[in-house]
Scaffold this motif. Structure first.
Motif, PDB file in Angstrom:
ATOM      1  N   UNK A   5      -4.945  -5.394   6.198  1.00  0.00           N
ATOM      2  CA  UNK A   5      -5.091  -4.995   4.800  1.00  0.00           C
ATOM      3  C   UNK A   5      -4.179  -3.806   4.542  1.00  0.00           C
ATOM      4  N   UNK A   6      -3.362  -3.921   3.531  1.00  0.00           N
ATOM      5  CA  UNK A   6      -2.456  -2.841   3.163  1.00  0.00           C
ATOM      6  C   UNK A   6      -2.579  -2.653   1.656  1.00  0.00           C
ATOM      7  N   UNK A   7      -2.944  -1.451   1.187  1.00  0.00           N
ATOM      8  CA  UNK A   7      -3.100  -1.233  -0.249  1.00  0.00           C
ATOM      9  C   UNK A   7      -1.745  -1.065  -0.940  1.00  0.00           C
ATOM     10  N   UNK A   8      -0.728  -0.716  -0.175  1.00  0.00           N
ATOM     11  CA  UNK A   8       0.620  -0.596  -0.723  1.00  0.00           C
ATOM     12  C   UNK A   8       1.473  -1.765  -0.266  1.00  0.00           C
TER      13      UNK A   8
ATOM     14  N   UNK B 266     -10.178   6.388  11.580  1.00  0.00           N
ATOM     15  CA  UNK B 266     -11.475   5.987  11.037  1.00  0.00           C
ATOM     16  C   UNK B 266     -11.685   6.449   9.593  1.00  0.00           C
ATOM     17  N   UNK B 267     -10.830   7.278   9.039  1.00  0.00           N
ATOM     18  CA  UNK B 267     -11.051   7.788   7.675  1.00  0.00           C
ATOM     19  C   UNK B 267     -10.106   7.093   6.695  1.00  0.00           C
ATOM     20  N   UNK B 268      -8.945   7.654   6.467  1.00  0.00           N
ATOM     21  CA  UNK B 268      -7.991   7.096   5.505  1.00  0.00           C
ATOM     22  C   UNK B 268      -7.383   5.807   6.043  1.00  0.00           C
ATOM     23  N   UNK B 269      -6.852   5.866   7.232  1.00  0.00           N
ATOM     24  CA  UNK B 269      -6.254   4.693   7.871  1.00  0.00           C
ATOM     25  C   UNK B 269      -7.198   4.213   8.961  1.00  0.00           C
ATOM     26  N   UNK B 270      -7.840   3.088   8.720  1.00  0.00           N
ATOM     27  CA  UNK B 270      -8.809   2.555   9.684  1.00  0.00           C
ATOM     28  C   UNK B 270      -8.115   1.560  10.603  1.00  0.00           C
ATOM     29  N   UNK B 271      -8.275   1.777  11.879  1.00  0.00           N
ATOM     30  CA  UNK B 271      -7.708   0.873  12.878  1.00  0.00           C
ATOM     31  C   UNK B 271      -8.858   0.457  13.780  1.00  0.00           C
TER      32      UNK B 271
END
Length: 163
Positions: free
Chosen positions: A111-114, A47-52
Motif C-alpha cells: 500500500x502506497x498513499x503516494x 510501526x507508526x508512519x511507515x508500517x512494515x
C-alpha cells in the motif's frame, strides 16, 4: 536475575504460535526441554508512519531476547529479534550478495498513499494462472496499455485495445 545468566536472556528457538493481531509469537525453547515463552513482541522496521509488517511463520528458527525482570527475579518482557537461516531452512534460490529475493507462500499487499515508482534495468511480470490484470492503466515508456493506438493500413489509426 543476574546478568551472568545471559544464556537465559538470549536464545534461539522455534516459533510455535503466531498472533498476527498483536504482533507477537510464542517460541519453543529446545535449550529448556521444549518449554515455551510467553508471547514475545516481534521487532518491526516501522510501526507508526511507515508500517512494515512481518511475522515469522510457525517453526521458523528465531533469535530472542528476554529482559531481566526489574524485581531481579525471573524475566520480564521479551522480543523476537528476527529469523535466521540454517542447514534445514536455507536462503531462497537466487539470493546473493547483489540480489534480494522475497519468496512468500501466501498473499502480499503493498500500500502506497503516494506514487509508486519502480526503476529496473529489466522487468518481468508473471502470474501463476497466466493472467495479469489491472483496474487502472499501465504506462511503459509513455505508452498507455489501455489507450494506445497504431497507424492503420489505410492512413487512419486503429482503435484502443479491448478491455
Amino acid at each position: 536475575m543476574a546478568i551472568d545468566n545471559l544464556d537465559s536472556l538470549v536464545f534461539i528457538g522455534r516459533v510455535s504460535v503466531v498472533d498476527a493481531a498483536t504482533g507477537t509469537a510464542v517460541v519453543t525453547r529446545p535449550d529448556k526441554a521444549g518449554k515455551t515463552t510467553a508471547p514475545l513482541f516481534v521487532l518491526q522496521r516501522g510501526t507508526a508512519i511507515s508500517k512494515d509488517y512481518w511475522m515469522p511463520g510457525i517453526d521458523d528458527q528465531v533469535v530472542c531476547l528476554l529482559l531481566p525482570n526489574t524485581s531481579g527475579k525471573g524475566v520480564g518482557a521479551g522480543f523476537i529479534l528476527g529469523a535466521i537461516y540454517s542447514n534445514v531452512d536455507q536462503p531462497p534460490t537466487g539470493a546473493g550478495e547483489r540480489s534480494r529475493v522475497l519468496d512468500h507462500q501466501g498473499d502480499l499487499t503493498i500500500r502506497v498513499s503516494g506514487a509508486l515508482s519502480i526503476e529496473a534495468g529489466k522487468m518481468d511480470v508473471k502470474a501463476g494462472d497466466g493472467v495479469i490484470s489491472t483496474t487502472g492503466d499501465v504506462v511503459a515508456s509513455g505508452i498507455s496499455l489501455r489507450s494506445h493506438t497504431h497507424p492503420g493500413d489505410s492512413g487512419g489509426s486503429t482503435g484502443t485495445p479491448n478491455a
